[in-house]
Design a protein around this motif. Structure first.
Motif, PDB file in Angstrom:
ATOM      1  N   ARG A  70       0.830  -1.207   0.000  1.00 20.81           N
ATOM      2  CA  ARG A  70       0.000   0.000   0.000  1.00 20.81           C
ATOM      3  C   ARG A  70       0.865   1.257   0.000  1.00 20.81           C
ATOM      4  NH1 ARG A  70      -4.112  -2.088   4.689  1.00 20.81           N
ATOM      5  NH2 ARG A  70      -5.315  -3.542   3.407  1.00 20.81           N
ATOM      6  N   HIS A  71       1.943   1.222   0.773  1.00 21.47           N
ATOM      7  CA  HIS A  71       2.838   2.375   0.831  1.00 21.47           C
ATOM      8  C   HIS A  71       3.437   2.670  -0.544  1.00 21.47           C
ATOM      9  CE1 HIS A  71       5.895   5.139   2.221  1.00 21.47           C
ATOM     10  NE2 HIS A  71       6.852   4.370   1.752  1.00 21.47           N
ATOM     11  N   LEU A  72       3.886   1.641  -1.229  1.00 18.37           N
ATOM     12  CA  LEU A  72       4.472   1.822  -2.555  1.00 18.37           C
ATOM     13  C   LEU A  72       3.421   2.306  -3.553  1.00 18.37           C
ATOM     14  CD1 LEU A  72       6.749  -1.349  -2.657  1.00 18.37           C
ATOM     15  CD2 LEU A  72       7.477   1.028  -2.376  1.00 18.37           C
ATOM     16  N   PHE A  73       2.187   1.824  -3.396  1.00 12.66           N
ATOM     17  CA  PHE A  73       1.102   2.287  -4.270  1.00 12.66           C
ATOM     18  C   PHE A  73       0.846   3.780  -4.051  1.00 12.66           C
ATOM     19  CE2 PHE A  73      -3.409   3.178  -4.981  1.00 12.66           C
ATOM     20  CZ  PHE A  73      -3.526   2.792  -6.318  1.00 12.66           C
ATOM     21  N   THR A 116       1.127   7.076  -6.676  1.00 12.41           N
ATOM     22  CA  THR A 116      -0.128   7.659  -7.141  1.00 12.41           C
ATOM     23  C   THR A 116      -0.497   8.972  -6.452  1.00 12.41           C
ATOM     24  OG1 THR A 116      -1.339   6.295  -5.529  1.00 12.41           O
ATOM     25  CG2 THR A 116      -1.088   5.417  -7.764  1.00 12.41           C
ATOM     26  N   THR A 117       0.356   9.493  -5.582  1.00 10.26           N
ATOM     27  CA  THR A 117       0.047  10.752  -4.906  1.00 10.26           C
ATOM     28  C   THR A 117       1.009  11.852  -5.353  1.00 10.26           C
ATOM     29  OG1 THR A 117       1.380  10.011  -3.005  1.00 10.26           O
ATOM     30  CG2 THR A 117      -0.998   9.694  -2.875  1.00 10.26           C
ATOM     31  N   ALA A 118       0.623  13.085  -5.051  1.00  4.64           N
ATOM     32  CA  ALA A 118       1.346  14.232  -5.601  1.00  4.64           C
ATOM     33  C   ALA A 118       2.693  14.485  -4.927  1.00  4.64           C
ATOM     34  CB  ALA A 118       0.463  15.479  -5.485  1.00  4.64           C
ATOM     35  N   SER A 119       2.760  14.290  -3.612  1.00  2.00           N
ATOM     36  CA  SER A 119       3.965  14.686  -2.867  1.00  2.00           C
ATOM     37  C   SER A 119       5.261  14.096  -3.433  1.00  2.00           C
ATOM     38  CB  SER A 119       3.816  14.318  -1.390  1.00  2.00           C
ATOM     39  OG  SER A 119       2.716  15.001  -0.821  1.00  2.00           O
ATOM     40  N   PRO A 120       5.318  12.772  -3.685  1.00  2.00           N
ATOM     41  CA  PRO A 120       6.582  12.215  -4.186  1.00  2.00           C
ATOM     42  C   PRO A 120       6.718  12.243  -5.700  1.00  2.00           C
ATOM     43  CG  PRO A 120       5.085  10.427  -3.657  1.00  2.00           C
ATOM     44  CD  PRO A 120       4.351  11.709  -3.367  1.00  2.00           C
ATOM     45  N   ALA A 121       5.737  12.840  -6.400  1.00  2.00           N
ATOM     46  CA  ALA A 121       5.706  12.746  -7.862  1.00  2.00           C
ATOM     47  C   ALA A 121       6.978  13.295  -8.514  1.00  2.00           C
ATOM     48  CB  ALA A 121       4.476  13.470  -8.409  1.00  2.00           C
ATOM     49  N   LYS A 122       7.456  14.460  -8.035  1.00  2.00           N
ATOM     50  CA  LYS A 122       8.633  15.067  -8.670  1.00  2.00           C
ATOM     51  C   LYS A 122       9.859  14.181  -8.480  1.00  2.00           C
ATOM     52  CE  LYS A 122       8.190  18.995  -6.474  1.00  2.00           C
ATOM     53  NZ  LYS A 122       6.881  18.840  -5.831  1.00  2.00           N
ATOM     54  N   ASP A 123      10.055  13.683  -7.250  1.00  2.00           N
ATOM     55  CA  ASP A 123      11.231  12.845  -6.979  1.00  2.00           C
ATOM     56  C   ASP A 123      11.206  11.558  -7.804  1.00  2.00           C
ATOM     57  OD1 ASP A 123      12.725  14.001  -4.366  1.00  2.00           O
ATOM     58  OD2 ASP A 123      10.577  14.375  -4.242  1.00  2.00           O
ATOM     59  N   ILE A 124      10.015  10.982  -7.948  1.00  2.00           N
ATOM     60  CA  ILE A 124       9.895   9.737  -8.712  1.00  2.00           C
ATOM     61  C   ILE A 124      10.262   9.971 -10.168  1.00  2.00           C
ATOM     62  CG2 ILE A 124       8.233   8.047  -9.589  1.00  2.00           C
ATOM     63  CD1 ILE A 124       6.826   8.242  -6.876  1.00  2.00           C
ATOM     64  N   ARG A 125       9.842  11.102 -10.714  1.00  2.00           N
ATOM     65  CA  ARG A 125      10.124  11.386 -12.125  1.00  2.00           C
ATOM     66  C   ARG A 125      11.586  11.754 -12.342  1.00  2.00           C
ATOM     67  NH1 ARG A 125       5.174  11.383 -11.140  1.00  2.00           N
ATOM     68  NH2 ARG A 125       3.520  11.197 -12.695  1.00  2.00           N
ATOM     69  N   THR A 149      14.148  10.775 -10.491  1.00  2.00           N
ATOM     70  CA  THR A 149      14.978   9.573 -10.283  1.00  2.00           C
ATOM     71  C   THR A 149      14.649   8.452 -11.253  1.00  2.00           C
ATOM     72  OG1 THR A 149      13.408   8.747  -8.609  1.00  2.00           O
ATOM     73  CG2 THR A 149      15.254  10.090  -7.833  1.00  2.00           C
ATOM     74  N   GLY A 150      13.520   8.596 -11.979  1.00  2.00           N
ATOM     75  CA  GLY A 150      13.124   7.531 -12.909  1.00  2.00           C
ATOM     76  C   GLY A 150      12.795   6.228 -12.215  1.00  2.00           C
ATOM     77  N   SER A 151      12.247   6.333 -11.002  1.00  2.00           N
ATOM     78  CA  SER A 151      12.017   5.132 -10.195  1.00  2.00           C
ATOM     79  C   SER A 151      10.595   4.597 -10.290  1.00  2.00           C
ATOM     80  CB  SER A 151      12.341   5.429  -8.725  1.00  2.00           C
ATOM     81  OG  SER A 151      11.585   6.543  -8.267  1.00  2.00           O
ATOM     82  N   GLY A 152       9.801   5.110 -11.232  1.00  2.00           N
ATOM     83  CA  GLY A 152       8.415   4.678 -11.348  1.00  2.00           C
ATOM     84  C   GLY A 152       8.285   3.187 -11.598  1.00  2.00           C
ATOM     85  N   GLU A 153       9.025   2.666 -12.574  1.00  2.00           N
ATOM     86  CA  GLU A 153       8.937   1.237 -12.894  1.00  2.00           C
ATOM     87  C   GLU A 153       9.449   0.387 -11.737  1.00  2.00           C
ATOM     88  OE1 GLU A 153      10.412  -1.946 -16.350  1.00  2.00           O
ATOM     89  OE2 GLU A 153      10.851   0.209 -16.529  1.00  2.00           O
ATOM     90  N   TRP A 154      10.504   0.878 -11.077  1.00  2.00           N
ATOM     91  CA  TRP A 154      11.036   0.134  -9.929  1.00  2.00           C
ATOM     92  C   TRP A 154       9.990   0.041  -8.819  1.00  2.00           C
ATOM     93  CZ3 TRP A 154      11.754   1.431  -4.811  1.00  2.00           C
ATOM     94  CH2 TRP A 154      12.512   0.528  -4.054  1.00  2.00           C
ATOM     95  N   LEU A 155       9.239   1.138  -8.591  1.00  2.00           N
ATOM     96  CA  LEU A 155       8.190   1.126  -7.583  1.00  2.00           C
ATOM     97  C   LEU A 155       7.098   0.128  -7.929  1.00  2.00           C
ATOM     98  CD1 LEU A 155       7.721   4.925  -6.744  1.00  2.00           C
ATOM     99  CD2 LEU A 155       8.552   3.139  -5.211  1.00  2.00           C
ATOM    100  N   VAL A 156       6.742   0.082  -9.225  1.00  2.00           N
ATOM    101  CA  VAL A 156       5.715  -0.866  -9.670  1.00  2.00           C
ATOM    102  C   VAL A 156       6.161  -2.298  -9.412  1.00  2.00           C
ATOM    103  CG1 VAL A 156       4.507  -1.782 -11.684  1.00  2.00           C
ATOM    104  CG2 VAL A 156       4.728   0.698 -11.379  1.00  2.00           C
TER     105      VAL A 156
END
Length: 614
Positions: free
Chosen positions: A221-224, A228-237, A239-246
């Protein structure tokens, strides 16, 4: 005296025992039922009564079918009797439908009312726990995570209880009907007992497995939420870690689901075997009535109909009992556990909070380590903060500054030693009263996305809507510029995710949080834990210089102001400066005394002053 490792381990073991202790199942169910009855006694009684009453017409249909067949079999002389029985069958069916609709409406109303009661009760229990250390204990978080999932359906528990009692009522009538044909037919119910047992056994086994992997469910749930929320969106993009999170979320989900799927398959096979046994018993009962007893067609119809009903009732009863066993008993025990936990954490605190600080606040040989670790954050700390003083806490990151403040605010209890106010251990003071005599702001403040008036007014709930009080607090915090930029002033909705909500920067949020901390006019203890880290050094210095002067001039209750800051230009105005280094107190004194001592504080002060000069 420094506590030994053995004493600390014992303390942790005791807390772990308190956390793992679960109240008895039946007692927990009764406590939950009593809570519902206390909240809605009339609706509960009405729902239960209708649930039982609606079962009667359906349960006697088998007898009426037997009478109808017998009336038709006798011939035309019994046509009027057959008509009467057929009319009674129609009346029973209509009554069953009518009572079902009325029962559903009453139960729905009861569930809607009790859902709010249950959710509010759980939220209030969590708010009543005085400290926050349980939020760092995995065992507590796992158990609370399951209770949070269950609390939104706690209203179904009462409906399940009503249904279970109704199905058992039907079962009793049906078994009596079968016994009227021949006492041995009661054995058909015995053949159903394995199905009942597996229905109540399965959920308990599956629930244990679910609880054993709940940490992976929380991680999933934490990874989801991260993805899917705004706060970490910039860092995820970035770092390119979106696929890793999935992929990480899918792996966590697999680790949680695979053990559950295996145990569900195993218990399903046992359950299917139990129902197969009942099927054999049902066939045997029909053969026994038609061949051995050689009864008439009416008796055979009665056994066939009652046997079918018995299977339906057994399945429904077993399903409800399984739900009660795996869900209600489980969630009721968790609810009772949370009630006990909230009660016992503050059960020894009976002393009222003082109105004034006459002499001092003292740390007496205080040691502390956070839950789940043995590393001492504070090691045998002894300090004295005189009444009416402004105290600054300085030191490098991880030195224990914020921990000192959290212990004083009773967010945690010391693992050794004690903290006193005029010689009274604060652990003996009722936490709610002690907190009512405190005010403060923290670096890790929460952004309350309400109207600005309430965002500030929360600092003193009795004056939540007091506009002059909020304006005074805003002035103390130097936040007038923030409110001035809001379209509707204090009536502005904060947070861009709400309709007409205003976007507020981090620094502006911090000023509003500081204003919230200044809402109380006359607190005994004011804690300012780096609440202006987003402001420039000059603004921070001016703000605290003004507030420290006002605090000394206005207070007559011995107020102690505690300031945690990295900026030495700010803390130099304090009466007392505490320098922390590696869980211990390195130096204590005024700015002038510490500079003259030429120790750690003097060195850090000169380094910081040199950096500002550049």
């Amino acid at each position: 005296m420094k506590p030994s490792d053995d004493s600390k381990a014992t303390s942790d073991d005791l807390r772990a025992d308190e956390l793992s202790a679960m109240p008895p199942a039946l007692k927990s169910i009764w406590r939950t039922f009593r809570l519902g009855f206390k909240a809605e006694p009339r609706l509960l009684a009405l729902s239960l009564g209708l649930s039982l009453l609606m079962m009667v017409p359906d349960a006697i249909l088998a007898v009426l079918l037997k009478r109808l067949v017998e009336s038709v079999d006798v011939g035309s002389s019994s046509r009027s009797s057959a008509t009467l029985v057929a009319g009674l069958i129609g009346l029973c069916v209509a009554a069953s439908w009518f009572l079902s609709v009325v029962s559903q409406r009453a139960s729905r109303r009861f569930r809607d009312r009790i859902a709010v009661v249950m959710e509010s009760h759980v939220a209030n229990l969590q708010a009543r726990v005085p400290t926050i250390e349980h939020h760092e204990r995995p065992a507590y978080l796992d158990r609370l995570s399951m209770l949070r999932d269950q609390v939104f359906t706690l209203d179904h528990l009462f409906q399940s209880l009503f249904s279970t009692m109704g199905w058992i009522f039907r079962l009793g009538i049906t078994v009596a009907i079968l016994a009227s044909v021949h006492p041995l037919l009661v054995l058909l119910f015995v053949f159903a007992l394995p199905a009942v047992w597996t229905s109540t056994w399965r959920p308990g086994i599956e629930r244990k497995v679910e609880e054993s992997v709940i940490s992976n469910v929380r991680l999933s749930r934490h990874l989801f939420m991260l993805g899917t929320t705004a706060s970490p969106a910039k860092d995820i993009r970035v770092t390119g870690s979106g696929e890793w999170l999935v992929n990480a979320r899918r792996a966590a989900w697999d680790r949680s689901y695979e053990p559950i799927a295996r145990v569900r398959m195993r218990t399903a096979l046992w359950h299917a075997g139990a129902w197969a046994l009942f099927g054999l018993g049902y066939v045997g009962a029909i053969v026994y009535v038609t061949t051995v007893l050689d009864r008439n067609v009416g008796a055979v119809v009665l056994v066939v109909a009652a046997g079918l009903r018995l299977g339906t009732y057994v399945g429904a009863t077993a399903g409800e009992l399984g739900f009660l066993r795996g869900f209600w008993m489980d969630s009721s025990r968790r609810l009772a556990w949370l009630e006990d936990y909230a009660e016992q954490t503050d059960r020894h605190a009976e002393t009222p909070a003082p109105d004034t600080i006459r002499t001092s606040i003292d740390f007496e040989n205080v040691s502390f380590h956070y839950p789940g670790t043995k590393r001492l954050v504070l090691d045998n700390v002894s300090l004295s903060f005189p009444a009416g003083s402004v105290v600054a806490i300085v030191g490098e990151n991880g030195a224990g500054k914020s921990t000192l403040v959290k212990l004083l605010a009773r967010m945690y209890d010391p693992t050794g030693g004690r903290i006193t106010v005029d010689g009274i251990d604060i652990a003996s003071i009722r936490t709610d009263e002690w907190r009512s005599r405190m005010a403060g702001a923290f670096q890790d403040f929460y952004r309350f996305e309400f109207h600005a008036q309430h965002t500030v007014g929360l600092g003193d709930l009795p004056r939540l809507d007091d506009r002059p009080a909020s304006e005074a607090a805003i002035e103390r915090a130097g936040a007038q510029d923030v409110v001035a930029r809001l379209a509707d002033g204090l009536d502005t909705q904060l947070g861009p995710t709400w309709e007409n909500g205003a976007e507020v920067s981090f620094g502006q949020w911090q000023k509003l949080a500081l204003a919230r901390g200044f809402m109380q006019d006359d607190p005994l203890l004011l804690i300012l834990d780096e609440p202006t880290a987003a402001l420039d050094a000059e603004t921070e210095h001016s703000l605290f210089e003004r507030f420290a002067a006002a605090s000394k001039a206005e207070t007559e209750n011995g107020r102690v102001v505690m300031l945690v800051s990295h900026r030495f230009s700010t803390v130099r105005m304090s009466d007392l400066i505490v320098v922390m280094d590696g869980s211990k107190i390195a130096e204590v004194g005024s700015h002038e005394e510490l500079i003259e001592r030429d120790g750690m504080y003097a060195e850090l002060f000169r380094l910081q002053a040199a950096s500002y000069a550049r």
